[in-house]
Enzyme design. Sequence first.
Site, PDB file in Angstrom:
ATOM      1  CB  SER A  41     -48.042 -24.732  11.926  1.00 28.24           C
ATOM      2  OG  SER A  41     -46.756 -24.038  12.021  1.00 28.24           O
ATOM      3  CG  HIS A 162     -42.820 -27.704  13.123  1.00 26.48           C
ATOM      4  ND1 HIS A 162     -42.243 -26.522  13.058  1.00 26.48           N
ATOM      5  CD2 HIS A 162     -43.995 -27.795  12.165  1.00 26.48           C
ATOM      6  CE1 HIS A 162     -42.945 -25.686  12.014  1.00 26.48           C
ATOM      7  NE2 HIS A 162     -44.041 -26.364  11.470  1.00 26.48           N
ATOM      8  CD  GLN A 170     -44.586 -24.494  14.986  1.00 25.70           C
ATOM      9  OE1 GLN A 170     -45.845 -24.871  14.617  1.00 25.70           O
ATOM     10  NE2 GLN A 170     -43.819 -23.549  14.169  1.00 25.70           N
ATOM     11  CD  GLU A 171     -40.283 -22.978  14.457  1.00 23.00           C
ATOM     12  OE1 GLU A 171     -39.473 -22.062  14.521  1.00 23.00           O
ATOM     13  OE2 GLU A 171     -41.244 -23.091  13.674  1.00 23.00           O
ATOM     14  CD  GLU A 214     -39.613 -25.764  11.236  1.00 24.53           C
ATOM     15  OE1 GLU A 214     -39.168 -25.045  12.339  1.00 24.53           O
ATOM     16  OE2 GLU A 214     -40.292 -24.961  10.350  1.00 24.53           O
ATOM     17  CG  ASP A 252     -43.081 -20.077  16.044  1.00 26.62           C
ATOM     18  OD1 ASP A 252     -43.941 -19.545  16.583  1.00 26.62           O
ATOM     19  OD2 ASP A 252     -43.008 -20.556  15.028  1.00 26.62           O
ATOM     20  CD  GLU A 297     -42.107 -17.367  14.309  1.00 27.96           C
ATOM     21  OE1 GLU A 297     -40.854 -17.459  14.788  1.00 27.96           O
ATOM     22  OE2 GLU A 297     -42.784 -17.784  13.544  1.00 27.96           O
ATOM     23  CG  ASP A 324     -45.326 -17.264  11.254  1.00 25.54           C
ATOM     24  OD1 ASP A 324     -45.481 -16.721  10.100  1.00 25.54           O
ATOM     25  OD2 ASP A 324     -45.058 -18.321  11.681  1.00 25.54           O
ATOM     26  CE  LYS A 349     -43.182 -19.171   8.345  1.00 22.79           C
ATOM     27  NZ  LYS A 349     -44.238 -19.814   9.347  1.00 22.79           N
ATOM     28  CG  HIS A 377     -36.988 -22.755   7.952  1.00 17.43           C
ATOM     29  ND1 HIS A 377     -36.731 -24.104   8.597  1.00 17.43           N
ATOM     30  CD2 HIS A 377     -37.643 -22.001   8.966  1.00 17.43           C
ATOM     31  CE1 HIS A 377     -36.844 -23.991   9.792  1.00 17.43           C
ATOM     32  NE2 HIS A 377     -37.582 -22.865  10.138  1.00 17.43           N
ATOM     33  NE  ARG A 378     -43.960 -21.775   6.085  1.00 14.67           N
ATOM     34  CZ  ARG A 378     -45.432 -21.337   5.902  1.00 14.67           C
ATOM     35  NH1 ARG A 378     -45.787 -20.218   4.983  1.00 14.67           N
ATOM     36  NH2 ARG A 378     -46.465 -21.687   6.829  1.00 14.67           N
ATOM     37  CB  SER A 379     -42.467 -27.387   8.741  1.00 16.45           C
ATOM     38  OG  SER A 379     -43.695 -27.240   8.190  1.00 16.45           O
ATOM     39  CE  LYS A 400     -39.095 -19.882  12.325  1.00 22.58           C
ATOM     40  NZ  LYS A 400     -40.296 -19.576  13.289  1.00 22.58           N
TER      41      LYS A 400
END
Length: 425
Positions: A41, A162, A170-171, A214, A252, A297, A324, A349, A377-379, A400
Amino acid sequence: MKIKNIHAREILDSRGIPTISTEIELWSGDKGVSEVPSGSSTGKTEVFELRDNDPSRHNGNGVLKAVETINGKIKELVVDKEFTSQKEFDDLLNSTDGTELKSNLGGNTILSCSMAFARAVTNSLGLNLYEYLAMIYWDKEYKESNFKLPTPMVLVMEGGKHGNWATDIQEYMIVPNMDKFKSFSEAFKSSTEVFHNIHDVLNERGYSVGLGLEGGYAPKELTGNEEAFEIIMKGIEKAGFKVGDDFKFALDLASSEFFNEESEKYILKSEKKELSTEEWIALQKEWYKKYPIYSIEDPLNQDDWSGWTSLTEELGKDLVIIGDDLLTTNVKRIQNGIDTKAMNSVLIKLNQIGSVTETLDAIRISTDNGLSSVISHRSGETNDDFIADLVIATPADFCKFGAPSRGERLVKYNRLLEIEEILKR
Ligand code: PGA
Ligand code: ZN
Protein backbone atom coordinates in the site's frame (compact mmCIF):
# COMPACT_ATOMS: atom_id res chain seq x y z
CA MET A 1 37.03 3.26 2.81
CA LYS A 2 37.66 1.64 -0.54
CA ILE A 3 35.26 -0.83 -2.12
CA LYS A 4 36.81 -3.98 -3.58
CA ASN A 5 33.64 -5.53 -4.95
CA ILE A 6 29.89 -5.15 -5.10
CA HIS A 7 27.53 -7.90 -6.13
CA ALA A 8 23.72 -8.03 -6.25
CA ARG A 9 21.26 -10.90 -6.59
CA GLU A 10 17.52 -11.26 -7.01
CA ILE A 11 15.91 -12.80 -3.91
CA LEU A 12 12.27 -13.06 -2.77
CA ASP A 13 10.57 -10.97 -0.09
CA SER A 14 8.06 -12.25 2.48
CA ARG A 15 5.27 -12.07 -0.12
CA GLY A 16 7.23 -14.21 -2.58
CA ILE A 17 7.90 -11.15 -4.74
CA PRO A 18 11.43 -10.41 -6.01
CA THR A 19 13.68 -7.92 -4.28
CA ILE A 20 17.40 -7.12 -4.24
CA SER A 21 20.18 -8.41 -2.02
CA THR A 22 23.54 -6.68 -2.35
CA GLU A 23 26.93 -7.50 -0.90
CA ILE A 24 29.72 -4.95 -0.67
CA GLU A 25 33.27 -6.01 0.12
CA LEU A 26 35.85 -3.47 1.21
CA TRP A 27 39.57 -3.77 0.57
CA SER A 28 39.93 -4.39 4.31
CA GLY A 29 38.11 -7.68 3.69
CA ASP A 30 35.02 -6.56 5.62
CA LYS A 31 31.68 -7.27 3.99
CA GLY A 32 28.13 -5.96 4.31
CA VAL A 33 24.93 -7.50 2.97
CA SER A 34 21.53 -5.85 2.52
CA GLU A 35 18.04 -7.07 1.60
CA VAL A 36 15.58 -4.32 0.71
CA PRO A 37 11.87 -4.34 1.65
CA SER A 38 8.94 -3.36 -0.54
CA GLY A 39 5.44 -1.99 0.12
CA SER A 40 1.98 -3.06 -1.06
CA SER A 41 0.00 0.00 0.00
CA THR A 42 2.57 2.47 -1.24
CA GLY A 43 2.31 6.26 -1.11
CA LYS A 44 2.14 8.12 -4.44
CA THR A 45 5.29 10.12 -3.72
CA GLU A 46 7.60 7.28 -2.75
CA VAL A 47 10.77 6.93 -4.80
CA PHE A 48 10.52 4.82 -7.94
CA GLU A 49 10.82 1.06 -7.50
CA LEU A 50 12.62 -0.40 -10.51
CA ARG A 51 11.02 -3.64 -11.73
CA ASP A 52 11.52 -5.53 -14.99
CA ASN A 53 7.89 -5.40 -16.20
CA ASP A 54 8.60 -8.63 -18.06
CA PRO A 55 5.32 -10.56 -17.79
CA SER A 56 7.08 -13.87 -18.43
CA ARG A 57 8.85 -13.70 -15.04
CA HIS A 58 7.29 -13.16 -11.60
CA ASN A 59 4.28 -11.44 -13.11
CA GLY A 60 6.47 -8.53 -14.25
CA ASN A 61 7.91 -8.01 -10.74
CA GLY A 62 11.43 -9.30 -11.42
CA VAL A 63 14.34 -7.06 -10.42
CA LEU A 64 16.99 -8.32 -12.84
CA LYS A 65 17.39 -4.85 -14.36
CA ALA A 66 18.21 -3.46 -10.92
CA VAL A 67 20.62 -6.34 -10.29
CA GLU A 68 22.31 -5.71 -13.66
CA THR A 69 22.59 -2.01 -12.88
CA ILE A 70 24.38 -2.77 -9.61
CA ASN A 71 26.65 -5.45 -11.08
CA GLY A 72 27.46 -3.24 -14.09
CA LYS A 73 27.09 0.52 -13.95
CA ILE A 74 27.23 0.98 -10.16
CA LYS A 75 30.12 -1.45 -9.80
CA GLU A 76 32.16 0.58 -12.30
CA LEU A 77 31.28 3.74 -10.43
CA VAL A 78 32.17 2.69 -6.88
CA VAL A 79 34.87 0.01 -7.02
CA ASP A 80 38.30 1.32 -6.02
CA LYS A 81 36.89 4.73 -5.20
CA GLU A 82 37.72 6.19 -1.77
CA PHE A 83 34.64 7.17 0.26
CA THR A 84 35.01 9.12 3.47
CA SER A 85 31.38 9.00 4.55
CA GLN A 86 27.98 7.39 4.03
CA LYS A 87 26.77 10.71 2.65
CA GLU A 88 29.49 10.76 0.01
CA PHE A 89 28.50 7.28 -1.11
CA ASP A 90 24.75 8.02 -1.15
CA ASP A 91 25.27 11.39 -2.85
CA LEU A 92 27.26 9.78 -5.65
CA LEU A 93 24.46 7.31 -6.41
CA ASN A 94 21.82 10.02 -6.17
CA SER A 95 23.68 12.37 -8.48
CA THR A 96 24.31 9.55 -10.95
CA ASP A 97 20.57 8.91 -10.96
CA GLY A 98 19.91 12.63 -11.32
CA THR A 99 16.16 12.61 -10.62
CA GLU A 100 14.09 13.63 -7.62
CA LEU A 101 12.40 10.24 -7.22
CA LYS A 102 15.33 8.05 -8.29
CA SER A 103 13.53 7.15 -11.50
CA ASN A 104 16.65 6.15 -13.43
CA LEU A 105 18.53 3.74 -11.18
CA GLY A 106 15.53 2.97 -8.94
CA GLY A 107 15.08 3.69 -5.24
CA ASN A 108 15.32 -0.03 -4.48
CA THR A 109 18.63 -0.24 -6.39
CA ILE A 110 20.17 2.74 -4.58
CA LEU A 111 18.88 1.71 -1.14
CA SER A 112 20.24 -1.78 -1.57
CA CYS A 113 23.74 -0.37 -2.17
CA SER A 114 23.38 2.24 0.56
CA MET A 115 22.42 -0.30 3.24
CA ALA A 116 25.14 -2.74 2.15
CA PHE A 117 27.73 0.06 2.31
CA ALA A 118 26.55 0.99 5.83
CA ARG A 119 26.91 -2.61 6.97
CA ALA A 120 30.33 -3.09 5.37
CA VAL A 121 31.71 0.09 6.98
CA THR A 122 30.15 -0.87 10.32
CA ASN A 123 31.97 -4.18 10.18
CA SER A 124 35.25 -2.56 9.17
CA LEU A 125 35.01 -0.27 12.21
CA GLY A 126 34.16 -3.19 14.50
CA LEU A 127 30.94 -1.50 15.59
CA ASN A 128 27.31 -2.44 15.98
CA LEU A 129 25.20 -1.05 13.15
CA TYR A 130 23.32 1.18 15.60
CA GLU A 131 26.64 2.73 16.69
CA TYR A 132 27.61 3.49 13.11
CA LEU A 133 24.18 4.99 12.34
CA ALA A 134 24.39 7.04 15.55
CA MET A 135 27.78 8.39 14.44
CA ILE A 136 26.10 9.72 11.30
CA TYR A 137 22.96 10.96 13.05
CA TRP A 138 24.85 12.79 15.81
CA ASP A 139 27.75 13.77 13.59
CA LYS A 140 30.25 11.41 15.29
CA GLU A 141 29.46 12.72 18.79
CA TYR A 142 26.97 10.12 19.94
CA LYS A 143 26.62 9.18 23.58
CA GLU A 144 25.83 5.66 24.80
CA SER A 145 23.17 7.24 27.02
CA ASN A 146 21.24 8.31 23.91
CA PHE A 147 20.49 4.70 23.09
CA LYS A 148 17.02 3.73 24.23
CA LEU A 149 14.70 0.92 23.32
CA PRO A 150 11.53 2.01 21.50
CA THR A 151 7.90 1.60 22.48
CA PRO A 152 6.64 -1.14 20.16
CA MET A 153 3.41 -0.80 18.22
CA VAL A 154 2.66 -4.50 17.91
CA LEU A 155 0.36 -5.64 15.13
CA VAL A 156 -2.34 -8.11 16.19
CA MET A 157 -5.03 -7.94 13.50
CA GLU A 158 -5.03 -6.66 9.94
CA GLY A 159 -7.25 -5.96 6.99
CA GLY A 160 -7.13 -3.73 3.94
CA LYS A 161 -4.68 -4.70 1.20
CA HIS A 162 -2.58 -6.62 3.73
CA GLY A 163 -5.41 -8.79 5.04
CA ASN A 164 -7.63 -9.54 2.05
CA TRP A 165 -9.96 -6.69 3.16
CA ALA A 166 -11.10 -8.52 6.31
CA THR A 167 -11.52 -4.96 7.63
CA ASP A 168 -11.11 -1.54 6.03
CA ILE A 169 -8.67 -0.50 8.73
CA GLN A 170 -5.31 -1.83 7.56
CA GLU A 171 -3.58 -2.40 10.90
CA TYR A 172 -4.76 -2.89 14.47
CA MET A 173 -1.76 -2.60 16.74
CA ILE A 174 -1.47 -2.59 20.53
CA VAL A 175 0.79 -0.14 22.35
CA PRO A 176 2.02 -1.18 25.79
CA ASN A 177 2.08 1.39 28.58
CA MET A 178 5.82 1.64 29.18
CA ASP A 179 5.38 3.03 32.71
CA LYS A 180 3.75 -0.24 33.56
CA PHE A 181 6.01 -2.65 31.66
CA LYS A 182 9.31 -0.91 32.40
CA SER A 183 11.42 -2.62 29.73
CA PHE A 184 11.11 -3.36 26.03
CA SER A 185 11.44 -7.09 26.60
CA GLU A 186 8.69 -7.11 29.24
CA ALA A 187 6.39 -5.03 27.02
CA PHE A 188 7.07 -7.24 24.01
CA LYS A 189 6.54 -10.45 25.98
CA SER A 190 3.20 -9.16 27.24
CA SER A 191 2.13 -8.03 23.75
CA THR A 192 2.91 -11.52 22.48
CA GLU A 193 0.71 -13.01 25.22
CA VAL A 194 -2.14 -10.78 24.05
CA PHE A 195 -1.53 -11.95 20.46
CA HIS A 196 -1.88 -15.59 21.53
CA ASN A 197 -5.05 -14.86 23.50
CA ILE A 198 -6.57 -13.17 20.45
CA HIS A 199 -5.96 -16.46 18.65
CA ASP A 200 -8.06 -18.20 21.30
CA VAL A 201 -10.87 -15.62 21.10
CA LEU A 202 -11.00 -16.09 17.32
CA ASN A 203 -11.06 -19.86 17.77
CA GLU A 204 -13.96 -19.62 20.21
CA ARG A 205 -15.92 -17.66 17.61
CA GLY A 206 -15.11 -20.20 14.94
CA TYR A 207 -13.19 -17.56 12.98
CA SER A 208 -10.17 -18.19 10.82
CA VAL A 209 -6.75 -17.69 12.38
CA GLY A 210 -4.95 -17.19 9.05
CA LEU A 211 -2.40 -14.39 8.97
CA GLY A 212 -2.09 -11.30 6.78
CA LEU A 213 1.07 -10.00 5.11
CA GLU A 214 2.48 -8.55 8.32
CA GLY A 215 1.57 -11.52 10.51
CA GLY A 216 -1.64 -10.23 12.12
CA TYR A 217 -4.89 -12.24 12.19
CA ALA A 218 -7.13 -11.40 9.26
CA PRO A 219 -10.43 -13.30 9.64
CA LYS A 220 -12.82 -12.74 6.74
CA GLU A 221 -15.72 -13.67 9.05
CA LEU A 222 -15.59 -10.30 10.84
CA THR A 223 -18.81 -8.29 10.67
CA GLY A 224 -17.02 -4.93 10.31
CA ASN A 225 -14.20 -2.76 11.63
CA GLU A 226 -15.55 -2.62 15.17
CA GLU A 227 -15.64 -6.35 15.83
CA ALA A 228 -11.85 -6.40 15.55
CA PHE A 229 -11.64 -3.85 18.40
CA GLU A 230 -13.92 -6.07 20.53
CA ILE A 231 -11.89 -9.20 19.84
CA ILE A 232 -8.60 -7.50 20.66
CA MET A 233 -10.00 -6.09 23.92
CA LYS A 234 -11.12 -9.59 24.90
CA GLY A 235 -7.64 -10.88 24.08
CA ILE A 236 -6.04 -8.21 26.28
CA GLU A 237 -8.31 -9.13 29.20
CA LYS A 238 -7.88 -12.87 28.68
CA ALA A 239 -4.12 -12.36 28.88
CA GLY A 240 -4.63 -10.74 32.29
CA PHE A 241 -4.14 -7.11 31.29
CA LYS A 242 -6.32 -4.02 31.47
CA VAL A 243 -7.61 -2.39 28.31
CA GLY A 244 -6.60 1.25 28.31
CA ASP A 245 -4.28 1.02 31.33
CA ASP A 246 -1.88 -1.63 30.08
CA PHE A 247 -2.54 -1.47 26.35
CA LYS A 248 -4.04 1.07 24.01
CA PHE A 249 -4.64 0.86 20.29
CA ALA A 250 -2.42 2.18 17.50
CA LEU A 251 -4.23 2.15 14.16
CA ASP A 252 -3.01 2.44 10.61
CA LEU A 253 -6.16 3.44 8.75
CA ALA A 254 -4.25 3.65 5.44
CA SER A 255 -7.13 5.81 4.17
CA SER A 256 -5.61 6.43 0.73
CA GLU A 257 -6.16 2.73 -0.03
CA PHE A 258 -9.95 3.04 0.04
CA PHE A 259 -10.34 6.65 -1.09
CA ASN A 260 -11.90 6.90 -4.53
CA GLU A 261 -10.33 9.86 -6.34
CA GLU A 262 -13.23 10.22 -8.79
CA SER A 263 -16.15 10.16 -6.38
CA GLU A 264 -13.98 11.64 -3.58
CA LYS A 265 -15.55 9.10 -1.24
CA TYR A 266 -14.04 6.71 1.26
CA ILE A 267 -15.37 3.26 0.30
CA LEU A 268 -15.63 1.04 3.39
CA LYS A 269 -16.11 -2.41 1.92
CA SER A 270 -16.46 -4.31 5.19
CA GLU A 271 -19.28 -1.97 6.28
CA LYS A 272 -20.75 -1.46 2.79
CA LYS A 273 -20.54 2.33 3.20
CA GLU A 274 -19.44 5.16 0.92
CA LEU A 275 -18.52 8.14 3.04
CA SER A 276 -17.71 11.78 2.32
CA THR A 277 -14.64 13.18 4.08
CA GLU A 278 -16.85 14.68 6.81
CA GLU A 279 -18.68 11.38 7.32
CA TRP A 280 -15.41 9.43 7.44
CA ILE A 281 -14.03 11.80 10.06
CA ALA A 282 -17.27 11.55 12.06
CA LEU A 283 -17.10 7.74 12.05
CA GLN A 284 -13.46 7.82 13.16
CA LYS A 285 -14.32 10.18 15.98
CA GLU A 286 -16.97 7.73 17.23
CA TRP A 287 -14.31 5.01 17.36
CA TYR A 288 -11.85 7.30 19.13
CA LYS A 289 -14.45 8.03 21.82
CA LYS A 290 -15.46 4.43 22.24
CA TYR A 291 -12.05 2.71 22.29
CA PRO A 292 -8.76 3.63 23.99
CA ILE A 293 -6.80 4.86 20.98
CA TYR A 294 -3.23 6.08 21.32
CA SER A 295 -2.29 6.84 17.74
CA ILE A 296 -3.74 6.98 14.24
CA GLU A 297 -1.78 6.71 10.99
CA ASP A 298 -3.04 8.03 7.65
CA PRO A 299 -6.53 8.98 8.89
CA LEU A 300 -7.16 10.81 5.60
CA ASN A 301 -6.17 10.54 1.95
CA GLN A 302 -2.55 11.45 1.12
CA ASP A 303 -3.44 14.59 -0.91
CA ASP A 304 -5.84 16.12 1.61
CA TRP A 305 -3.34 18.46 3.31
CA SER A 306 -6.01 20.87 4.58
CA GLY A 307 -8.08 17.98 5.96
CA TRP A 308 -5.02 16.72 7.84
CA THR A 309 -4.40 20.18 9.28
CA SER A 310 -7.96 20.53 10.63
CA LEU A 311 -7.96 16.99 11.99
CA THR A 312 -4.65 17.56 13.78
CA GLU A 313 -5.90 20.86 15.17
CA GLU A 314 -8.97 19.10 16.54
CA LEU A 315 -7.53 15.77 17.72
CA GLY A 316 -3.77 16.33 17.91
CA LYS A 317 -3.81 17.10 21.65
CA ASP A 318 -5.21 13.68 22.49
CA LEU A 319 -3.84 11.50 19.72
CA VAL A 320 -0.53 10.82 18.06
CA ILE A 321 -1.33 11.53 14.39
CA ILE A 322 1.18 9.85 12.09
CA GLY A 323 1.86 10.71 8.46
CA ASP A 324 2.91 7.78 6.27
CA ASP A 325 1.65 8.07 2.66
CA LEU A 326 1.28 11.81 3.31
CA LEU A 327 5.02 12.30 3.96
CA THR A 328 6.83 9.29 2.44
CA THR A 329 9.99 9.88 4.56
CA ASN A 330 10.68 12.88 2.35
CA VAL A 331 12.30 15.91 4.03
CA LYS A 332 10.47 18.38 1.76
CA ARG A 333 7.08 16.83 2.47
CA ILE A 334 7.84 16.58 6.21
CA GLN A 335 8.76 20.28 6.15
CA ASN A 336 5.44 21.03 4.47
CA GLY A 337 3.67 19.00 7.15
CA ILE A 338 5.48 20.97 9.85
CA ASP A 339 4.64 24.32 8.21
CA THR A 340 0.96 23.41 7.86
CA LYS A 341 0.75 21.52 11.20
CA ALA A 342 -0.70 18.58 9.30
CA MET A 343 0.45 15.87 11.78
CA ASN A 344 2.39 15.48 15.01
CA SER A 345 4.33 12.32 14.18
CA VAL A 346 6.22 10.89 11.20
CA LEU A 347 6.43 7.35 9.87
CA ILE A 348 9.90 6.41 8.63
CA LYS A 349 10.52 3.80 5.93
CA LEU A 350 13.97 3.49 4.34
CA ASN A 351 12.65 2.45 0.94
CA GLN A 352 10.17 5.34 0.66
CA ILE A 353 13.16 7.67 0.20
CA GLY A 354 15.81 5.21 -0.92
CA SER A 355 19.01 5.88 1.01
CA VAL A 356 20.38 5.66 4.55
CA THR A 357 21.49 9.32 4.60
CA GLU A 358 18.11 10.68 3.52
CA THR A 359 16.29 8.44 6.02
CA LEU A 360 18.44 9.82 8.85
CA ASP A 361 17.74 13.36 7.56
CA ALA A 362 13.99 12.66 7.74
CA ILE A 363 14.26 11.52 11.36
CA ARG A 364 16.44 14.55 12.19
CA ILE A 365 14.04 17.14 10.79
CA SER A 366 11.11 15.45 12.58
CA THR A 367 12.91 15.31 15.94
CA ASP A 368 14.29 18.85 15.64
CA ASN A 369 10.74 20.10 15.14
CA GLY A 370 9.32 18.29 18.15
CA LEU A 371 7.62 15.48 16.24
CA SER A 372 7.90 11.87 17.31
CA SER A 373 8.88 9.29 14.73
CA VAL A 374 7.96 5.67 14.12
CA ILE A 375 10.48 3.39 12.40
CA SER A 376 8.51 1.03 10.19
CA HIS A 377 8.81 -2.22 8.27
CA ARG A 378 7.01 -2.82 4.94
CA SER A 379 4.43 -5.44 4.09
CA GLY A 380 7.00 -7.05 1.78
CA GLU A 381 9.85 -7.67 4.22
CA THR A 382 13.12 -9.55 4.24
CA ASN A 383 15.23 -11.10 6.96
CA ASP A 384 17.32 -7.93 7.16
CA ASP A 385 17.08 -6.42 10.65
CA PHE A 386 18.54 -3.01 9.70
CA ILE A 387 15.53 -1.09 11.06
CA ALA A 388 16.02 -2.47 14.59
CA ASP A 389 19.43 -0.79 14.74
CA LEU A 390 18.00 2.33 13.12
CA VAL A 391 15.47 2.85 15.89
CA ILE A 392 18.20 2.50 18.56
CA ALA A 393 20.62 4.85 16.79
CA THR A 394 18.18 7.74 16.55
CA PRO A 395 15.73 9.52 18.88
CA ALA A 396 12.80 7.71 17.18
CA ASP A 397 10.28 6.81 19.87
CA PHE A 398 8.37 3.93 18.33
CA CYS A 399 8.91 0.83 16.23
CA LYS A 400 6.31 -0.76 13.99
CA PHE A 401 7.65 -4.17 13.01
CA GLY A 402 4.42 -6.18 12.55
CA ALA A 403 3.04 -9.12 14.53
CA PRO A 404 5.11 -11.48 16.70
CA SER A 405 4.51 -14.28 14.23
CA ARG A 406 6.57 -14.39 11.06
CA GLY A 407 10.32 -14.77 10.72
CA GLU A 408 10.86 -11.56 8.77
CA ARG A 409 9.10 -9.59 11.56
CA LEU A 410 10.61 -11.53 14.48
CA VAL A 411 14.17 -11.09 13.24
CA LYS A 412 13.73 -7.35 13.97
CA TYR A 413 12.11 -7.81 17.38
CA ASN A 414 14.74 -10.39 18.29
CA ARG A 415 17.51 -7.98 17.33
CA LEU A 416 15.96 -5.43 19.72
CA LEU A 417 16.01 -8.04 22.49
CA GLU A 418 19.68 -8.63 21.73
CA ILE A 419 20.46 -4.90 21.76
CA GLU A 420 18.59 -4.48 25.06
CA GLU A 421 20.93 -7.07 26.53
CA ILE A 422 24.05 -5.46 25.02
CA LEU A 423 23.08 -2.04 26.41
CA LYS A 424 22.60 -3.45 29.91
CA ARG A 425 26.18 -4.75 30.08
P1 PGA B 1 3.06 -1.16 3.05
O1 PGA B 1 2.20 -0.90 4.37
O2 PGA B 1 4.39 -1.60 3.46
O3 PGA B 1 2.26 -2.15 2.30
O4 PGA B 1 3.09 0.17 2.36
C1 PGA B 1 2.70 -0.43 5.57
C2 PGA B 1 2.00 0.83 6.00
O5 PGA B 1 1.09 1.31 5.32
O6 PGA B 1 2.37 1.37 7.02
ZN1 ZN C 1 0.83 3.12 6.84
